[in-house]
Design a protein around this motif. Structure first.
Motif: not given
Length: 222
Positions: A30-37, A41-44, A52-66
C-alpha cells in the motif's frame, strides 16, 4: 529512522511493503504519506493513504484485522518501506492471508508452501475466533464451545480408524486433514500455538538424538 531521509514521490507518497514478522510472508503493498507514517510510528499499527479516497485509513479499523508493527525498514534508495508486522487476521479483503495469492509464474519448491500451510491455517482459525464471520463453520464450533470441539475431535479420530481399515489411502488422508483442522480449533480455543507444539516435539526429538549419540559413543569405547 529519520523520515527526512525518505524520498516521497511528487504526490507525497511512498510504497510500503507489509511482511509477516514471523513467517516473512509478503502480505500486501500500500502507500503511505508522511502523516500516515507518523501515525504508524506513534501507534505501532499500520496506517496508509488511500489514493482512491484521498484519505488516511487504519488497517483493520472495520475488519478488526489490525497489523501490529514490529519493525520498519527502508531500502538503499530511501524510496520504499518494508513494514514487518504481527497480523491479527488476513491482510487481504478477500479473506486470504496475503493479497499475493495468485500466480503468473510459480517455479519454486512446493515443500516450502506445505511447511507454511499449517501456520496459515492456524492464523485463519485464530482470526475467525477474534473476528467472527457469519456462516463460518469455525465460528460455529467456537460458539458451541469446548465440549462440541472435543466431540468433533473424537468423531474425526474414529473416522481415521475406520478409514484405515479400508483399502483407500485417499480416504485416510482426507480424515487426517479433518482431524488436524479440528485439533487446531482446539489449540486456538485453549490458547496453544504451533510454536508450543514445535518446542515440545523438538525437545523430544533432540533428547532422542542425544540419547542415540551417547549410546553410540559408549559402544565405541567398549
Amino acid at each position: 529512522m529519520n523520515i527526512d531521509d525518505l524520498k516521497f514521490d511528487e504526490k507525497g507518497l511512498i510504497p510500503a511493503i507489509v511482511q509477516d514478522h514471523k513467517t516473512k510472508e509478503v502480505l500486501m503493498m500500500a502507500y503511505m504519506n508522511r502523516e500516515s507514517l507518523e501515525k504508524s510510528l506513534e501507534n505501532k499499527e499500520t496506517y496508509f493513504f488511500s489514493r482512491s479516497r484521498q484519505s488516511l485509513w487504519h488497517k483493520g479499523e472495520t475488519s478488526g484485522n489490525v497489523q501490529h508493527i514490529k519493525a520498519i525498514k527502508y531500502d538503499c534508495d530511501g524510496d520504499t518501506l518494508l513494514v514487518e508486522v504481527e497480523p491479527e487476521g488476513p491482510a487481504c479483503h478477500t479473506g486470504n492471508n496475503s493479497c499475493f495469492y495468485r500466480d503468473i509464474i510459480n517455479d519454486y519448491d512446493e515443500n516450502e508452501e506445505r511447511e507454511s500451510i499449517l501456520s496459515n491455517l492456524y492464523r485463519r482459525i485464530e482470526s475467525r475466533k477474534e473476528n467472527p464471520v457469519t456462516g463460518s463453520y469455525t465460528n460455529y464450533l467456537f460458539e458451541k464451545g469446548l465440549n462440541k470441539i472435543l466431540k468433533k475431535i473424537g468423531e474425526e479420530n474414529a473416522e481415521i480408524i475406520i478409514a484405515s481399515k479400508e483399502d483407500s489411502k485417499e480416504e485416510v488422508v482426507y480424515e487426517i486433514a479433518d482431524y488436524i483442522y479440528h485439533l487446531m480449533v482446539l489449540m486456538v480455543e485453549k490458547g496453544i500455538n504451533l510454536n508450543d507444539v514445535y518446542k515440545e516435539i523438538s525437545k523430544r526429538y533432540y533428547k532422542t538424538e542425544e540419547f542415540r549419540e551417547q549410546h553410540k559413543k559408549r559402544k565405541e569405547t567398549k
